[in-house]
Design a protein around this motif. Sequence first.
Motif, PDB file in Angstrom:
ATOM      1  N   UNK B 184       0.833  -1.185   0.000  1.00 51.21           N
ATOM      2  CA  UNK B 184       0.000   0.000   0.000  1.00 51.21           C
ATOM      3  C   UNK B 184       0.882   1.255   0.000  1.00 51.21           C
ATOM      4  N   UNK B 185       1.951   1.211   0.764  1.00 53.34           N
ATOM      5  CA  UNK B 185       2.876   2.353   0.778  1.00 53.34           C
ATOM      6  C   UNK B 185       3.427   2.613  -0.623  1.00 53.34           C
ATOM      7  N   UNK B 186       3.841   1.537  -1.274  1.00 53.26           N
ATOM      8  CA  UNK B 186       4.427   1.673  -2.622  1.00 53.26           C
ATOM      9  C   UNK B 186       3.477   2.385  -3.574  1.00 53.26           C
ATOM     10  N   UNK B 187       2.231   1.970  -3.547  1.00 51.98           N
ATOM     11  CA  UNK B 187       1.307   2.505  -4.554  1.00 51.98           C
ATOM     12  C   UNK B 187       0.721   3.845  -4.177  1.00 51.98           C
ATOM     13  N   UNK B 188       0.826   4.231  -2.903  1.00 51.49           N
ATOM     14  CA  UNK B 188       0.311   5.536  -2.531  1.00 51.49           C
ATOM     15  C   UNK B 188       1.355   6.628  -2.756  1.00 51.49           C
ATOM     16  N   UNK B 189       2.573   6.235  -2.948  1.00 53.56           N
ATOM     17  CA  UNK B 189       3.579   7.243  -3.279  1.00 53.56           C
ATOM     18  C   UNK B 189       3.522   7.554  -4.768  1.00 53.56           C
ATOM     19  N   UNK B 190       4.204   8.613  -5.150  1.00 54.71           N
ATOM     20  CA  UNK B 190       4.018   9.013  -6.547  1.00 54.71           C
ATOM     21  C   UNK B 190       4.944   8.249  -7.495  1.00 54.71           C
ATOM     22  N   UNK B 191       6.121   7.924  -7.092  1.00 57.34           N
ATOM     23  CA  UNK B 191       7.066   7.305  -8.027  1.00 57.34           C
ATOM     24  C   UNK B 191       7.166   5.814  -7.877  1.00 57.34           C
ATOM     25  N   UNK B 192       8.138   5.282  -8.585  1.00 53.26           N
ATOM     26  CA  UNK B 192       8.451   3.874  -8.499  1.00 53.26           C
ATOM     27  C   UNK B 192       9.201   3.638  -7.182  1.00 53.26           C
ATOM     28  N   UNK B 193       8.916   2.547  -6.461  1.00 54.26           N
ATOM     29  CA  UNK B 193       9.675   2.278  -5.238  1.00 54.26           C
ATOM     30  C   UNK B 193      11.184   2.367  -5.521  1.00 54.26           C
ATOM     31  N   UNK B 194      11.876   2.990  -4.584  1.00 57.46           N
ATOM     32  CA  UNK B 194      13.295   3.295  -4.788  1.00 57.46           C
ATOM     33  C   UNK B 194      14.116   2.082  -5.201  1.00 57.46           C
ATOM     34  N   UNK B 195      13.881   0.973  -4.512  1.00 59.54           N
ATOM     35  CA  UNK B 195      14.754  -0.169  -4.775  1.00 59.54           C
ATOM     36  C   UNK B 195      14.489  -0.816  -6.125  1.00 59.54           C
ATOM     37  N   UNK B 196      13.356  -0.452  -6.750  1.00 58.99           N
ATOM     38  CA  UNK B 196      13.092  -0.980  -8.090  1.00 58.99           C
ATOM     39  C   UNK B 196      13.685  -0.095  -9.184  1.00 58.99           C
ATOM     40  N   UNK B 197      13.982   1.148  -8.818  1.00 59.23           N
ATOM     41  CA  UNK B 197      14.371   2.102  -9.859  1.00 59.23           C
ATOM     42  C   UNK B 197      15.566   1.673 -10.716  1.00 59.23           C
ATOM     43  N   UNK B 198      16.602   1.070 -10.111  1.00 59.77           N
ATOM     44  CA  UNK B 198      17.733   0.702 -10.979  1.00 59.77           C
ATOM     45  C   UNK B 198      17.396  -0.406 -11.976  1.00 59.77           C
ATOM     46  N   UNK B 199      16.251  -1.063 -11.787  1.00 58.73           N
ATOM     47  CA  UNK B 199      15.945  -2.252 -12.591  1.00 58.73           C
ATOM     48  C   UNK B 199      14.721  -2.037 -13.471  1.00 58.73           C
ATOM     49  N   UNK B 200      14.441  -0.792 -13.753  1.00 59.47           N
ATOM     50  CA  UNK B 200      13.221  -0.463 -14.476  1.00 59.47           C
ATOM     51  C   UNK B 200      13.037  -1.287 -15.770  1.00 59.47           C
ATOM     52  N   UNK B 201      14.136  -1.544 -16.440  1.00 57.45           N
ATOM     53  CA  UNK B 201      14.058  -2.266 -17.714  1.00 57.45           C
ATOM     54  C   UNK B 201      13.615  -3.720 -17.549  1.00 57.45           C
ATOM     55  N   UNK B 202      13.717  -4.219 -16.330  1.00 61.33           N
ATOM     56  CA  UNK B 202      13.374  -5.621 -16.093  1.00 61.33           C
ATOM     57  C   UNK B 202      11.977  -5.791 -15.513  1.00 61.33           C
ATOM     58  N   UNK B 203      11.278  -4.683 -15.299  1.00 59.38           N
ATOM     59  CA  UNK B 203       9.998  -4.787 -14.588  1.00 59.38           C
ATOM     60  C   UNK B 203       8.859  -5.151 -15.524  1.00 59.38           C
ATOM     61  N   UNK B 204       8.012  -6.033 -15.042  1.00 55.12           N
ATOM     62  CA  UNK B 204       6.783  -6.360 -15.752  1.00 55.12           C
ATOM     63  C   UNK B 204       5.648  -6.389 -14.729  1.00 55.12           C
ATOM     64  N   UNK B 205       4.557  -5.732 -15.039  1.00 54.31           N
ATOM     65  CA  UNK B 205       3.457  -5.615 -14.078  1.00 54.31           C
ATOM     66  C   UNK B 205       2.362  -6.640 -14.306  1.00 54.31           C
ATOM     67  N   UNK B 206       1.785  -7.112 -13.211  1.00 53.59           N
ATOM     68  CA  UNK B 206       0.565  -7.915 -13.307  1.00 53.59           C
ATOM     69  C   UNK B 206      -0.570  -7.139 -12.661  1.00 53.59           C
ATOM     70  N   UNK B 207      -1.668  -7.045 -13.389  1.00 49.01           N
ATOM     71  CA  UNK B 207      -2.867  -6.452 -12.820  1.00 49.01           C
ATOM     72  C   UNK B 207      -3.996  -7.480 -12.881  1.00 49.01           C
ATOM     73  N   UNK B 208      -5.150  -7.104 -12.427  1.00 45.86           N
ATOM     74  CA  UNK B 208      -6.258  -8.060 -12.312  1.00 45.86           C
ATOM     75  C   UNK B 208      -7.536  -7.260 -12.106  1.00 45.86           C
TER      76      UNK B 208
END
Lengths: 276, 276
Positions: B184-208
């Motif tokens: 919940x913290x991650x999604x209520x903030x405006x940006x990408x979680x800090x620890x994910x930022x260096x790996x942006x190219x590897x991210x894939x999202x799942x929604x539902x």
Amino acid sequence: MNSETRKRTVFYISDRTGITAETLGQSLMTQFDIDFEQVTLPFVDSVERAEKVVEQINRLAVSGAPRPIVFSTVVQDDVREYLRKSSAAFFDFFDAFIAPLESELAVKSSHAIGQAHGVGNRQNYDVRIDAINYALSHDDGATTRHYDRADIIIIGVSRTGKTPVSLYLALQYGIFAANYPLTEDDIMESGLPRLLQPFRQKLYGLSIAADRLRAIRNERRPNSRYASIQQCQLEVLRAEGLFGQNKIPFLNSTSKSIEEIASTIIHAFGLRRRVH
Amino acid sequence: MNSETRKRTVFYISDRTGITAETLGQSLMTQFDIDFEQVTLPFVDSVERAEKVVEQINRLAVSGAPRPIVFSTVVQDDVREYLRKSSAAFFDFFDAFIAPLESELAVKSSHAIGQAHGVGNRQNYDVRIDAINYALSHDDGATTRHYDRADIIIIGVSRTGKTPVSLYLALQYGIFAANYPLTEDDIMESGLPRLLQPFRQKLYGLSIAADRLRAIRNERRPNSRYASIQQCQLEVLRAEGLFGQNKIPFLNSTSKSIEEIASTIIHAFGLRRRVH
């Protein structure tokens, strides 16, 4: 580069995931002792996509490479007809079997995009998720609380492949597989570990060649007692003794794939898949 | 019981695991809107076993049941010839394709028992084990230490299917898939979680779909805030917003099977399988 020195490219083309096309094509290609490149093209479900695919294949064909091979599981007639125009050798799974099957069943087929690996009816999905959660929470003896719910409990000394086999059974078959690591204490005692005794009918053993076990363990803890050949030999010997004394079926996983082990276990217990 | 009311039995017969035969047969049978029983008979690798199988099939055939159907991937000539004598309708994968393939490749096939799903060459086995261990230790954000080694990092709110997809990618493809739960913290903030930022190219999202998420969560924690439709709607909305703002590719997993999600991700990233 002349065509003799270039590998042949094999395309697996599907209007869905490509898994069936890959499975079939690879199974056939393993019959031939030749090197080849593999390209999977999933979700080719419209003539527009088929056009792009045919361009891709034909570019390769005119580049001097050996004639590409296509294994297709595309079901839609118009897409399949278009793909057939490429300059590849075209092996069509649908064409080969659907007409004789229609005649045998005296029913017309739907010619609708396959449901295999598809829309995962919700029940299938739920069963798999439950089985995966079960395997994860009952991995490596983490808990033995719900062994009554297990379809099978895989036992063996550390690093015999219990975890991947349990996960495979969950994912592919929806089978509830727990696994329990036989510790040194377990195998140095004479009987079956107490907490396994009520579940003897569900136990299946994994064993492995001692030198292979040594190699695997050495990757994890180089030059440890745990990875020594003496220790590995002792553990394997004692574990197999335990299986024998307690009439627990087991197999030697040394030169077996995860699929083969899973398939052998299912067959041995007469288990039925819960996922279709 | 007359034959009209009895289901037809479909046999998948193989000299190895039966996986290819099942895949082939199921994929074809889904084209027909009929109910049928399924029986997989793996490891039919000798004429003696073939005799038993033919007896089993013929018993069914004379019992008044509809004519059984056999899908065979048996490679050994003598075994296949024997199986052909049963009274079932016999669909043989090897016969259908191997001769035209031999002619295309201008090479004789080995007619040796298939290596698909087979002897698991050791390298394949090791790759899969490494990938499974990676997926397990990087499941649900357990650690983010080795994200540099990930082929892909699957992100999404709780219960969108990250774990099964990561495990499937590991088992079937040898792909290193981490997954990270958006809190919940991650999604209520405006940006990408800090620890994910260096790996942006590897991210894939799942929604539902929110109502599906609600149903899944409600199984786990009935009537909780976590499982409320308001909470599910909010989380889905914010997560999809996060994906959009950060140009992270994502898919809606609601009506997709694990295979379809995995296949879509591989295709999107142009990943190559490490297991053959």
